[in-house]
Design a protein around this motif. Structure first.
Motif, PDB file in Angstrom:
ATOM      1  N   ASP A  88    -185.131 -28.321  97.933  1.00 19.01           N
ATOM      2  CA  ASP A  88    -185.972 -27.565  98.864  1.00 19.01           C
ATOM      3  C   ASP A  88    -185.268 -27.412 100.211  1.00 19.01           C
ATOM      4  OD1 ASP A  88    -187.874 -27.443  96.871  1.00 19.01           O
ATOM      5  OD2 ASP A  88    -189.138 -29.027  97.721  1.00 19.01           O
ATOM      6  N   PHE A  89    -184.611 -28.483 100.652  1.00 19.46           N
ATOM      7  CA  PHE A  89    -183.890 -28.436 101.921  1.00 19.46           C
ATOM      8  C   PHE A  89    -182.725 -27.456 101.850  1.00 19.46           C
ATOM      9  CE2 PHE A  89    -180.576 -30.170 104.781  1.00 19.46           C
ATOM     10  CZ  PHE A  89    -181.228 -29.944 105.987  1.00 19.46           C
ATOM     11  N   LYS A  90    -181.993 -27.476 100.725  1.00 21.26           N
ATOM     12  CA  LYS A  90    -180.860 -26.553 100.576  1.00 21.26           C
ATOM     13  C   LYS A  90    -181.333 -25.105 100.606  1.00 21.26           C
ATOM     14  CE  LYS A  90    -178.910 -28.242  96.864  1.00 21.26           C
ATOM     15  NZ  LYS A  90    -177.974 -28.526  95.775  1.00 21.26           N
ATOM     16  N   LYS A  91    -182.462 -24.817  99.974  1.00 21.77           N
ATOM     17  CA  LYS A  91    -183.008 -23.463 100.016  1.00 21.77           C
ATOM     18  C   LYS A  91    -183.353 -23.069 101.454  1.00 21.77           C
ATOM     19  CE  LYS A  91    -184.972 -23.467  95.387  1.00 21.77           C
ATOM     20  NZ  LYS A  91    -186.220 -23.533  94.606  1.00 21.77           N
TER      21      LYS A  91
ATOM     22  N   THR B 278    -184.469 -43.725  88.437  1.00 24.39           N
ATOM     23  CA  THR B 278    -184.355 -42.404  87.818  1.00 24.39           C
ATOM     24  C   THR B 278    -185.536 -41.518  88.205  1.00 24.39           C
ATOM     25  OG1 THR B 278    -183.138 -43.342  85.968  1.00 24.39           O
ATOM     26  CG2 THR B 278    -184.148 -41.196  85.615  1.00 24.39           C
ATOM     27  N   LYS B 279    -186.729 -42.082  88.181  1.00 25.13           N
ATOM     28  CA  LYS B 279    -187.919 -41.314  88.575  1.00 25.13           C
ATOM     29  C   LYS B 279    -187.869 -40.955  90.056  1.00 25.13           C
ATOM     30  CE  LYS B 279    -190.890 -42.971  84.936  1.00 25.13           C
ATOM     31  NZ  LYS B 279    -192.146 -43.550  84.551  1.00 25.13           N
ATOM     32  N   LYS B 280    -187.494 -41.912  90.877  1.00 28.99           N
ATOM     33  CA  LYS B 280    -187.430 -41.675  92.316  1.00 28.99           C
ATOM     34  C   LYS B 280    -186.328 -40.678  92.652  1.00 28.99           C
ATOM     35  CE  LYS B 280    -189.566 -43.419  95.895  1.00 28.99           C
ATOM     36  NZ  LYS B 280    -190.924 -43.018  96.215  1.00 28.99           N
ATOM     37  N   ALA B 281    -185.203 -40.758  91.947  1.00 24.34           N
ATOM     38  CA  ALA B 281    -184.089 -39.834  92.197  1.00 24.34           C
ATOM     39  C   ALA B 281    -184.510 -38.393  91.917  1.00 24.34           C
ATOM     40  CB  ALA B 281    -182.882 -40.211  91.358  1.00 24.34           C
ATOM     41  N   GLY B 282    -185.374 -38.185  90.923  1.00 26.98           N
ATOM     42  CA  GLY B 282    -185.891 -36.850  90.648  1.00 26.98           C
ATOM     43  C   GLY B 282    -186.655 -36.300  91.838  1.00 26.98           C
ATOM     44  N   GLN B 283    -187.426 -37.160  92.492  1.00 23.78           N
ATOM     45  CA  GLN B 283    -188.153 -36.745  93.699  1.00 23.78           C
ATOM     46  C   GLN B 283    -187.176 -36.432  94.829  1.00 23.78           C
ATOM     47  OE1 GLN B 283    -190.873 -39.909  94.619  1.00 23.78           O
ATOM     48  NE2 GLN B 283    -191.985 -39.713  92.694  1.00 23.78           N
TER      49      GLN B 283
ATOM     50  N   ARG C 226    -185.429 -37.316 107.357  1.00 28.72           N
ATOM     51  CA  ARG C 226    -186.567 -37.880 106.623  1.00 28.72           C
ATOM     52  C   ARG C 226    -186.159 -38.200 105.178  1.00 28.72           C
ATOM     53  NH1 ARG C 226    -190.186 -35.204 109.035  1.00 28.72           N
ATOM     54  NH2 ARG C 226    -189.849 -33.237 107.945  1.00 28.72           N
ATOM     55  N   LEU C 227    -185.368 -37.314 104.563  1.00 31.33           N
ATOM     56  CA  LEU C 227    -184.869 -37.567 103.207  1.00 31.33           C
ATOM     57  C   LEU C 227    -184.013 -38.837 103.177  1.00 31.33           C
ATOM     58  CD1 LEU C 227    -184.263 -36.893 100.232  1.00 31.33           C
ATOM     59  CD2 LEU C 227    -182.434 -35.390 101.051  1.00 31.33           C
ATOM     60  N   LEU C 228    -183.085 -38.949 104.113  1.00 31.52           N
ATOM     61  CA  LEU C 228    -182.233 -40.147 104.170  1.00 31.52           C
ATOM     62  C   LEU C 228    -183.058 -41.403 104.397  1.00 31.52           C
ATOM     63  CD1 LEU C 228    -179.133 -38.950 106.230  1.00 31.52           C
ATOM     64  CD2 LEU C 228    -179.350 -39.227 103.757  1.00 31.52           C
ATOM     65  N   SER C 229    -184.062 -41.299 105.253  1.00 32.68           N
ATOM     66  CA  SER C 229    -184.916 -42.445 105.541  1.00 32.68           C
ATOM     67  C   SER C 229    -185.699 -42.874 104.300  1.00 32.68           C
ATOM     68  CB  SER C 229    -185.879 -42.083 106.673  1.00 32.68           C
ATOM     69  OG  SER C 229    -186.775 -43.122 106.912  1.00 32.68           O
ATOM     70  N   ARG C 230    -186.228 -41.908 103.558  1.00 30.31           N
ATOM     71  CA  ARG C 230    -186.971 -42.228 102.334  1.00 30.31           C
ATOM     72  C   ARG C 230    -186.057 -42.854 101.286  1.00 30.31           C
ATOM     73  NH1 ARG C 230    -190.686 -37.594 100.201  1.00 30.31           N
ATOM     74  NH2 ARG C 230    -191.208 -39.283  98.790  1.00 30.31           N
TER      75      ARG C 230
ATOM     76  N   GLN D 258    -185.538 -33.101  94.258  1.00 32.34           N
ATOM     77  CA  GLN D 258    -186.414 -31.972  94.556  1.00 32.34           C
ATOM     78  C   GLN D 258    -186.479 -31.721  96.063  1.00 32.34           C
ATOM     79  OE1 GLN D 258    -187.849 -29.798  92.376  1.00 32.34           O
ATOM     80  NE2 GLN D 258    -188.227 -28.682  94.254  1.00 32.34           N
ATOM     81  N   ILE D 259    -186.584 -32.781  96.833  1.00 31.05           N
ATOM     82  CA  ILE D 259    -186.593 -32.640  98.295  1.00 31.05           C
ATOM     83  C   ILE D 259    -185.273 -32.054  98.773  1.00 31.05           C
ATOM     84  CG2 ILE D 259    -186.691 -33.913 100.480  1.00 31.05           C
ATOM     85  CD1 ILE D 259    -188.532 -35.950  99.014  1.00 31.05           C
ATOM     86  N   ALA D 260    -184.169 -32.523  98.214  1.00 29.08           N
ATOM     87  CA  ALA D 260    -182.846 -32.013  98.602  1.00 29.08           C
ATOM     88  C   ALA D 260    -182.697 -30.540  98.236  1.00 29.08           C
ATOM     89  CB  ALA D 260    -181.749 -32.844  97.946  1.00 29.08           C
TER      90      ALA D 260
END
Length: 104
Positions: free
Chosen positions: A94-97, A82-87, A19-23, A90-92
């Motif tokens: 959360d996934f790593k955790k 830059t704004k989108k990369a911040g999102q 889902r992250l890659l798709s977004r 954050q998703i990445a």
């Protein structure tokens, strides 16, 4: 999975990672296409058409206006990314955790 060991094949195949890659792809591919089309439109249009040589304001032609618009477009896309990369970061994180990776 043992403590400290991450199954990267399983992580890469997980729905969250896909889902992250798709977004990311849904944002990056259209923006890249737009950038390239906008960027190469000026040399193509000035080579084959003359309407960009008409004055827009005083001695400034529409070709100069278009060229300045390219700078504005580049800055705008950089800010948007830059704004989108911040999102995405954050998703990445959360996934790593979730999979037991180190949070950076």
């Amino acid at each position: 999975m043992r403590e400290g060991k991450i199954d990267y094949s399983k992580a890469a195949a997980s729905p969250e990672f896909q889902r992250l890659l798709s977004r990311k792809r849904a944002f990056i591919v259209p923006m890249t296409i737009f950038f390239l089309l906008f960027y190469f439109l000026l040399p193509v249009m000035t080579s084959y058409f003359t309407f960009l040589n008409q004055p827009a304001v005083g001695a400034i032609t529409w070709a100069w206006v278009f060229a300045i618009a390219q700078f504005v477009m580049t800055w705008t896309l950089c800010i948007m990314y830059t704004k989108k990369a911040g999102q995405f970061d954050q998703i990445a994180n959360d996934f790593k955790k979730k999979i037991g990776g180190v949070d950076s």
